[in-house]
Write a protein that holds these residues in place. Structure first.
Motif, PDB file in Angstrom:
ATOM      1  N   ARG A 154      39.707  47.737  34.779  1.00  0.00           N
ATOM      2  CA  ARG A 154      40.110  47.522  33.383  1.00  0.00           C
ATOM      3  C   ARG A 154      41.549  47.961  33.128  1.00  0.00           C
ATOM      4  O   ARG A 154      41.981  48.058  31.984  1.00  0.00           O
ATOM      5  CB  ARG A 154      39.150  48.262  32.442  1.00  0.00           C
ATOM      6  CG  ARG A 154      37.758  47.617  32.385  1.00  0.00           C
ATOM      7  CD  ARG A 154      36.897  48.221  31.294  1.00  0.00           C
ATOM      8  NE  ARG A 154      35.662  47.471  31.112  1.00  0.00           N
ATOM      9  CZ  ARG A 154      35.530  46.401  30.345  1.00  0.00           C
ATOM     10  NH1 ARG A 154      36.577  45.944  29.676  1.00  0.00           N
ATOM     11  NH2 ARG A 154      34.377  45.781  30.232  1.00  0.00           N
ATOM     12  N   ARG A 155      42.255  48.223  34.190  1.00  0.00           N
ATOM     13  CA  ARG A 155      43.660  48.623  34.070  1.00  0.00           C
ATOM     14  C   ARG A 155      44.571  47.660  34.818  1.00  0.00           C
ATOM     15  O   ARG A 155      45.524  48.054  35.478  1.00  0.00           O
ATOM     16  CB  ARG A 155      43.842  50.046  34.608  1.00  0.00           C
ATOM     17  CG  ARG A 155      43.112  51.117  33.788  1.00  0.00           C
ATOM     18  CD  ARG A 155      43.183  52.472  34.460  1.00  0.00           C
ATOM     19  NE  ARG A 155      42.485  53.501  33.687  1.00  0.00           N
ATOM     20  CZ  ARG A 155      42.209  54.719  34.147  1.00  0.00           C
ATOM     21  NH1 ARG A 155      42.574  55.058  35.391  1.00  0.00           N
ATOM     22  NH2 ARG A 155      41.567  55.589  33.390  1.00  0.00           N
ATOM     23  N   GLY A 156      44.233  46.375  34.722  1.00  0.00           N
ATOM     24  CA  GLY A 156      45.097  45.362  35.310  1.00  0.00           C
ATOM     25  C   GLY A 156      44.738  44.917  36.702  1.00  0.00           C
ATOM     26  O   GLY A 156      45.427  44.077  37.285  1.00  0.00           O
ATOM     27  N   HIS A 157      43.659  45.461  37.275  1.00  0.00           N
ATOM     28  CA  HIS A 157      43.274  45.079  38.632  1.00  0.00           C
ATOM     29  C   HIS A 157      41.859  44.513  38.681  1.00  0.00           C
ATOM     30  O   HIS A 157      41.177  44.612  39.700  1.00  0.00           O
ATOM     31  CB  HIS A 157      43.381  46.283  39.572  1.00  0.00           C
ATOM     32  CG  HIS A 157      44.776  46.800  39.732  1.00  0.00           C
ATOM     33  ND1 HIS A 157      45.792  46.049  40.288  1.00  0.00           N
ATOM     34  CD2 HIS A 157      45.330  47.985  39.377  1.00  0.00           C
ATOM     35  CE1 HIS A 157      46.911  46.752  40.291  1.00  0.00           C
ATOM     36  NE2 HIS A 157      46.664  47.926  39.735  1.00  0.00           N
ATOM     37  N   GLY A 158      41.431  43.914  37.576  1.00  0.00           N
ATOM     38  CA  GLY A 158      40.098  43.329  37.524  1.00  0.00           C
ATOM     39  C   GLY A 158      40.134  41.830  37.728  1.00  0.00           C
ATOM     40  O   GLY A 158      41.104  41.265  38.256  1.00  0.00           O
ATOM     41  N   LEU A 159      39.090  41.163  37.281  1.00  0.00           N
ATOM     42  CA  LEU A 159      38.983  39.720  37.468  1.00  0.00           C
ATOM     43  C   LEU A 159      40.071  38.952  36.734  1.00  0.00           C
ATOM     44  O   LEU A 159      40.449  37.850  37.142  1.00  0.00           O
ATOM     45  CB  LEU A 159      37.603  39.246  36.994  1.00  0.00           C
ATOM     46  CG  LEU A 159      36.401  39.828  37.749  1.00  0.00           C
ATOM     47  CD1 LEU A 159      35.105  39.394  37.085  1.00  0.00           C
ATOM     48  CD2 LEU A 159      36.428  39.400  39.208  1.00  0.00           C
ATOM     49  N   ASP A 160      40.588  39.535  35.648  1.00  0.00           N
ATOM     50  CA  ASP A 160      41.652  38.857  34.905  1.00  0.00           C
ATOM     51  C   ASP A 160      42.985  38.903  35.641  1.00  0.00           C
ATOM     52  O   ASP A 160      43.977  38.325  35.183  1.00  0.00           O
ATOM     53  CB  ASP A 160      41.797  39.459  33.506  1.00  0.00           C
ATOM     54  CG  ASP A 160      42.015  40.963  33.532  1.00  0.00           C
ATOM     55  OD1 ASP A 160      41.717  41.591  34.568  1.00  0.00           O
ATOM     56  OD2 ASP A 160      42.479  41.511  32.521  1.00  0.00           O
ATOM     57  N   ASP A 161      43.015  39.573  36.778  1.00  0.00           N
ATOM     58  CA  ASP A 161      44.225  39.623  37.595  1.00  0.00           C
ATOM     59  C   ASP A 161      44.293  38.437  38.560  1.00  0.00           C
ATOM     60  O   ASP A 161      45.276  38.266  39.274  1.00  0.00           O
ATOM     61  CB  ASP A 161      44.256  40.937  38.390  1.00  0.00           C
ATOM     62  CG  ASP A 161      45.640  41.262  38.936  1.00  0.00           C
ATOM     63  OD1 ASP A 161      46.634  40.937  38.261  1.00  0.00           O
ATOM     64  OD2 ASP A 161      45.727  41.841  40.035  1.00  0.00           O
ATOM     65  N   LEU A 162      43.235  37.629  38.563  1.00  0.00           N
ATOM     66  CA  LEU A 162      43.175  36.470  39.453  1.00  0.00           C
ATOM     67  C   LEU A 162      43.591  35.202  38.701  1.00  0.00           C
ATOM     68  O   LEU A 162      43.156  34.985  37.566  1.00  0.00           O
ATOM     69  CB  LEU A 162      41.755  36.294  40.001  1.00  0.00           C
ATOM     70  CG  LEU A 162      41.157  37.493  40.748  1.00  0.00           C
ATOM     71  CD1 LEU A 162      39.729  37.171  41.179  1.00  0.00           C
ATOM     72  CD2 LEU A 162      42.008  37.867  41.946  1.00  0.00           C
TER      73      LEU A 162
END
Length: 226
Positions: free
Chosen positions: A76-84
């Motif tokens: 939840r600090r920029g390295h989750g699924l939304d980073d793909l």
């Protein structure tokens, strides 16, 4: 024809450092034959031999897919699924970004046999991914989910994105539930596929994977396709 996009920017102006490949695995028969490492007319026979003589994988201790690991609060600090950089595959129809070349690995809690199937995955949150196991087709992943649900336990799951072509090819191949797709991959290669134990779930994943998403699928319909 295949397309490689290296300058990725989403609708909000966010840039990604991960390229996106479209139609690069099986865009046509010629591309598919390159991945299968045989002439087009030899593909059916190669599949027949691989299924007749699957080769169990080789478990290794160190793997490229474990070189960088994010978990817990990092997601939840920029390295989750939304980073793909996951595109909207059906604009105006899909309600969220969906992974499309995502290979879901699960295990039968009764037999211990793993299954790998290619399903769409709905990005619901940086640390939450929905799973579309094609309920109407009674896929292996869905049958495993039903068994884990009956046990009252969440289903361990690993999702592979980016891997050797032969792994991707077996993930979409239709075969009996008694087969482990990673064993059939070995049959295609002609030698054991390198696999490694997942970090947080009791599953084996292709060692040369680019991205592996690990977690558990709850025994509720909301955990599946959104």
């Amino acid at each position: 024809m295949a397309f490689l996009f290296t300058n990725i920017t989403d609708s909000k102006g966010r840039k990604y450092d991960i390229p996106v490949l479209v139609c690069g695995i099986a865009g046509n028969r010629a591309i598919y034959s390159v991945g299968m490492q045989c002439p087009i007319d030899g593909i059916p026979d190669k599949w027949t031999k691989a299924m007749a003589k699957p080769i169990p994988p080789r478990i290794v201790k160190n793997a490229p897919c474990h070189e960088i690991i994010y978990k817990g609060a990092d997601l939840r600090r920029g390295h989750g699924l939304d980073d793909l950089p996951i595109p909207i595959s059906s604009p105006g129809w899909d309600n969220a970004p969906y992974t499309s070349a995502s290979h879901f690995i699960t295990k039968d809690p009764e037999t211990g046999i793993q299954n790998m199937g290619n399903y769409r995955g709905q990005i619901k949150a940086p640390d939450r991914l929905g799973m579309n196991t094609s309920v109407e087709l009674r896929t292996g992943g869905y049958q495993h989910w039903e068994k884990w649900k009956a046990l009252g336990k969440p289903m361990p799951c690993a999702v592979v994105i980016g891997c050797p072509p032969l792994v991707s090819f077996t993930s979409v191949q239709k075969m009996a539930e008694s087969y482990d797709e990673l064993h059939v991959t070995g049959g295609l290669i002609g030698e054991p596929l390198n696999v490694v134990k997942a970090k947080t779930v009791d599953l084996l994943v292709p060692a040369e994977s680019e991205i592996v998403i690990e977690g558990f699928v709850a025994g509720t319909p909301s955990s599946l396709h959104g």
